[in-house]
Design a protein around this motif. Structure first.
Motif, PDB file in Angstrom:
ATOM      1  N   MET A 203       0.811  -1.210   0.000  1.00 23.29           N
ATOM      2  CA  MET A 203       0.000   0.000   0.000  1.00 23.29           C
ATOM      3  C   MET A 203       0.846   1.262   0.000  1.00 23.29           C
ATOM      4  N   LEU A 211      -5.135   0.591  -6.185  1.00 24.09           N
ATOM      5  CA  LEU A 211      -5.572  -0.431  -5.235  1.00 24.09           C
ATOM      6  C   LEU A 211      -7.073  -0.682  -5.350  1.00 24.09           C
ATOM      7  N   VAL A 330      -2.611  -6.095  -8.308  1.00 26.86           N
ATOM      8  CA  VAL A 330      -1.912  -4.841  -8.055  1.00 26.86           C
ATOM      9  C   VAL A 330      -0.607  -4.788  -8.834  1.00 26.86           C
TER      10      VAL A 330
END
Length: 340
Positions: A203, A211, A330
């Motif tokens: 993240m 995301l 991702v």
């Protein structure tokens, strides 16, 4: 994240074998316990890593200002509506395509029995709750600077310790009787927290919009495959356990390739990376199909009194499937963004 319960005897070992290899795929190759990130932590004060470290140290203000700019509310609503429509189209198209390809033969008994439907719904409820806990915990870890403190310590020690804690908490969750609510849910929450710590570094390098897209694609993929598994004939895809285990082993080997291959083997590294990404998507998509049918199989066994009802244990496998697919989504989106 081995998924064999402590109470399981040797007779059940083979039935649970397809879940053994999934423990090592829920963390991307470039997370905090790889050699690349160890190098990053060693150069924390250099200019090349200043963007990442500023995001880690800046807490809420530093993290948000990287990507947030003022947008007119009307424009924001239109953009949100457009994304919802695109997401619905992706989900619907994926569902139709997967049904047409894999689910030509559906149940002949008029639909899913009520007990199986209830058991599957409770399993999905726990899966969604677990994924939500993982996401919120990972976000708080980034905002509080906990991820930064992990990255500046020895990444190998943190990584190995995190995996050991994850495996231990999962085995404890599976071993505790479902009637002991407090200790079982406490171990389950600890398991989700360890998964959050393993994906939190991702993240810090991926923008929130990316995301969100990855999460949408993961939901579309898992949702469509789950519907296929739920509406297919009983035990139609249970045979996939062995082939999926073999595929997971191949994906695992490809994931460790950058640690043993020289940096000059560019073509080989590219092949292993594609195998880890796209092969992993196929393998864990298959695991989703297998796990949904396994939940229904366990529901029938629980209805007959052969085993205990335990949707918490059932949800763990689906959570691991979600995380493995999400991490790869991702990374694929980040690769596409860099090429642009």
């Amino acid at each position: 994240m081995f998924t064999i319960a402590v109470r399981a005897g040797p007779g059940r070992l083979a039935a649970k074998a397809p879940q053994l290899a999934r423990a090592f795929h829920s963390t991307p190759k470039n997370t905090f316990f790889t050699s690349r990130t160890a190098s990053l932590a060693g150069r924390a004060n250099s200019k090349t890593s200043s963007n990442i470290l500023s995001r880690l140290q800046g807490a809420s203000r530093g993290y948000r200002t990287q990507y947030e700019t003022y947008v007119d509310p009307a424009t924001r609503r239109k953009e949100l509506l457009r994304k919802l429509m695109v997401g619905g189209a992706i989900f619907g198209g994926t569902l139709v395509a997967v049904n047409a390809m894999f689910n030509r033969e559906t149940r002949e008994d008029g639909g899913m029995p009520p007990f199986e439907r209830s058991y599957l719904n409770r399993t999905f409820m726990h899966t969604g709750l677990g994924v939500g806990i993982i996401g919120l915990t990972a976000y708080q870890m980034v905002q509080s600077g906990f991820v930064y403190r992990l990255m500046v310590t020895n990444p190998w020690v943190v990584g190995i310790g995190g995996i050991a804690l994850s495996i231990g908490s999962m085995m404890a969750t599976r071993a505790i009787d479902p009637d002991n609510y407090l200790p079982k849910y406490a171990c389950w929450a600890l398991f989700n927290a360890t998964q959050a710590a393993l994906i939190a570094p991702l993240m810090t390098v991926a923008p929130p919009a990316l995301l969100a897209r990855a999460g949408l694609y993961t939901l579309a993929m898992m949702g469509s495959i789950s519907i296929v598994g739920a509406t297919a004939k009983q035990d139609k895809y249970m045979y996939l356990g062995g082939p999926l285990l073999a595929g997971a082993a191949i994906v695992a080997v490809s994931g460790f390739a950058p640690l043993v291959l020289p940096a000059t083997a560019v073509r080989t590294l590219a092949i292993t990376e594609n195998l880890w990404l796209y092969g992993g998507l196929a393998v864990f998509g298959g695991f989703t199909l297998y796990d949904v049918q396994k939940v229904l199989y366990h529901a029938r066994a629980a209805e007959r009194g052969i085993i205990r009802e335990d949707p918490v244990n059932e949800s763990i496998s689906l959570e691991l499937d979600f995380l493995n697919i999400f991490v790869r989504m991702v990374q694929i989106l980040m690769m596409q963004q860099r090429r642009k």
